[in-house]
Write a protein that holds these residues in place. Structure first.
Motif, PDB file in Angstrom:
ATOM      1  N   PRO A 104       4.496 -10.627   9.827  1.00 17.48           N
ATOM      2  CA  PRO A 104       3.603 -11.053   8.743  1.00 17.48           C
ATOM      3  C   PRO A 104       4.413 -11.696   7.608  1.00 17.48           C
ATOM      4  CG  PRO A 104       3.131  -8.793   9.415  1.00 17.48           C
ATOM      5  CD  PRO A 104       4.404  -9.201  10.109  1.00 17.48           C
ATOM      6  N   ALA A 105       3.800 -12.617   6.909  1.00 19.05           N
ATOM      7  CA  ALA A 105       4.478 -13.312   5.803  1.00 19.05           C
ATOM      8  C   ALA A 105       5.002 -12.322   4.769  1.00 19.05           C
ATOM      9  CB  ALA A 105       3.532 -14.317   5.155  1.00 19.05           C
ATOM     10  N   THR A 106       4.254 -11.250   4.525  1.00 19.45           N
ATOM     11  CA  THR A 106       4.706 -10.255   3.532  1.00 19.45           C
ATOM     12  C   THR A 106       6.006  -9.572   3.979  1.00 19.45           C
ATOM     13  OG1 THR A 106       3.247  -8.611   4.537  1.00 19.45           O
ATOM     14  CG2 THR A 106       2.408  -9.795   2.595  1.00 19.45           C
ATOM     15  N   HIS A 107       6.197  -9.432   5.285  1.00 17.21           N
ATOM     16  CA  HIS A 107       7.433  -8.827   5.772  1.00 17.21           C
ATOM     17  C   HIS A 107       8.613  -9.781   5.582  1.00 17.21           C
ATOM     18  CE1 HIS A 107       5.532  -5.525   8.508  1.00 17.21           C
ATOM     19  NE2 HIS A 107       5.003  -5.567   7.300  1.00 17.21           N
ATOM     20  N   TRP A 108       8.385 -11.075   5.840  1.00 15.15           N
ATOM     21  CA  TRP A 108       9.461 -12.049   5.604  1.00 15.15           C
ATOM     22  C   TRP A 108       9.814 -12.087   4.120  1.00 15.15           C
ATOM     23  CZ3 TRP A 108      12.139 -12.639   9.550  1.00 15.15           C
ATOM     24  CH2 TRP A 108      11.622 -12.932  10.812  1.00 15.15           C
ATOM     25  N   GLN A 109       8.814 -11.997   3.260  1.00 17.79           N
ATOM     26  CA  GLN A 109       9.064 -11.974   1.817  1.00 17.79           C
ATOM     27  C   GLN A 109       9.881 -10.743   1.428  1.00 17.79           C
ATOM     28  OE1 GLN A 109       5.060 -12.268   0.382  1.00 17.79           O
ATOM     29  NE2 GLN A 109       4.911 -14.454   0.846  1.00 17.79           N
ATOM     30  N   HIS A 113      13.548 -10.677  -0.201  1.00 18.05           N
ATOM     31  CA  HIS A 113      13.816  -9.927  -1.433  1.00 18.05           C
ATOM     32  C   HIS A 113      15.094  -9.100  -1.276  1.00 18.05           C
ATOM     33  CE1 HIS A 113      13.020  -7.618  -5.072  1.00 18.05           C
ATOM     34  NE2 HIS A 113      13.237  -6.517  -4.356  1.00 18.05           N
ATOM     35  N   VAL A 114      15.228  -8.433  -0.130  1.00 16.00           N
ATOM     36  CA  VAL A 114      16.419  -7.619   0.124  1.00 16.00           C
ATOM     37  C   VAL A 114      17.655  -8.511   0.232  1.00 16.00           C
ATOM     38  CG1 VAL A 114      17.542  -6.098   1.814  1.00 16.00           C
ATOM     39  CG2 VAL A 114      15.150  -5.706   1.171  1.00 16.00           C
ATOM     40  N   ALA A 139      15.498   0.295   0.591  1.00 11.16           N
ATOM     41  CA  ALA A 139      14.652  -0.308  -0.452  1.00 11.16           C
ATOM     42  C   ALA A 139      13.365   0.486  -0.664  1.00 11.16           C
ATOM     43  CB  ALA A 139      14.344  -1.758  -0.105  1.00 11.16           C
ATOM     44  N   GLY A 140      12.854   1.096   0.402  1.00 15.50           N
ATOM     45  CA  GLY A 140      11.682   1.965   0.296  1.00 15.50           C
ATOM     46  C   GLY A 140      10.531   1.331  -0.448  1.00 15.50           C
ATOM     47  N   CYS A 170      16.492 -17.121   4.283  1.00 18.77           N
ATOM     48  CA  CYS A 170      16.180 -16.425   3.028  1.00 18.77           C
ATOM     49  C   CYS A 170      17.006 -16.974   1.873  1.00 18.77           C
ATOM     50  CB  CYS A 170      16.425 -14.924   3.184  1.00 18.77           C
ATOM     51  SG  CYS A 170      15.284 -14.097   4.313  1.00 18.77           S
ATOM     52  N   GLN A 171      18.282 -17.209   2.114  1.00 13.46           N
ATOM     53  CA  GLN A 171      19.153 -17.727   1.063  1.00 13.46           C
ATOM     54  C   GLN A 171      18.805 -19.164   0.690  1.00 13.46           C
ATOM     55  OE1 GLN A 171      23.011 -16.954   2.824  1.00 13.46           O
ATOM     56  NE2 GLN A 171      23.224 -15.044   1.693  1.00 13.46           N
TER      57      GLN A 171
END
Length: 182
Positions: A104-109, A113-114, A139-140, A170-171
């Protein structure tokens, strides 16, 4: 008490990452200095008459000829030149990204972030998936309610190449290049 621990954790991790970055820079500096020294030795050996260079330079350095030979080998071998065609690395990274299972896009985001909050250096080449998964698990709650255990498990299933391709995306801010569910 939790916010005190979170604050301590944040400062601790930042200090450790800064120290890791300085260590990596120091290692790079040592390698550069060794290369420069090797090239100086090579230049001196080549400037002297044939057969005299190695022993004379060893004498000047207060070293033995074998140590001069090690430096000469380093100077002559150097770093191999890249011979991949232009754009080959981009194609390789694209292929590695395409081979990833969609998330899901939220997981890639969350992964991005990490990655943005992590100092990624040469130590990551040994186990990038494991290190990234550990950072995600740590990160929890910082990742907006995402099941970090499941995401970390998915990341652990990636190959080293896939993980580095994700880190690169990501970078670069290129999350659209990653396979997304739905």
């Amino acid at each position: 008490m939790t916010s005190d621990h979170d604050s301590l954790r944040t400062h601790f991790l930042a200090a450790v990452r800064a120290a890791d970055l300085r260590a990596e820079e120091a290692r790079s500096g040592v390698e550069l200095a060794a290369d420069e020294r090797a090239h100086a030795i090579l230049a001196a050996v080549e400037a002297l008459p044939r057969g005299e260079g190695r022993p004379r330079v060893a004498e000047w350095l207060g070293r033995n000829v074998l140590q001069v030979d090690v430096a000469l080998r380093r100077a002559r071998q150097g770093s191999p030149a890249r011979t991949l065609p232009v754009g080959a690395m981009d194609r390789i990274l694209d292929d590695l990204r395409a081979s990833l299972p969609p998330l899901p896009a939220t997981h890639w985001q969350a992964v991005a972030h990490v990655v943005r909050g992590t100092v990624i250096d040469s130590t990551w080449l040994h186990d990038p998936a494991g290190l990234l998964a550990d950072d995600i698990a740590e990160a929890g709650d910082d990742l907006g309610g995402i099941d970090t255990t499941a995401l970390a498990k998915a990341v652990r299933g990636w190959s080293a190449g896939q993980t580095l391709a994700v880190i690169d995306a990501c970078q670069q801010g290129s999350l659209a290049e990653l396979p997304t569910q739905g």
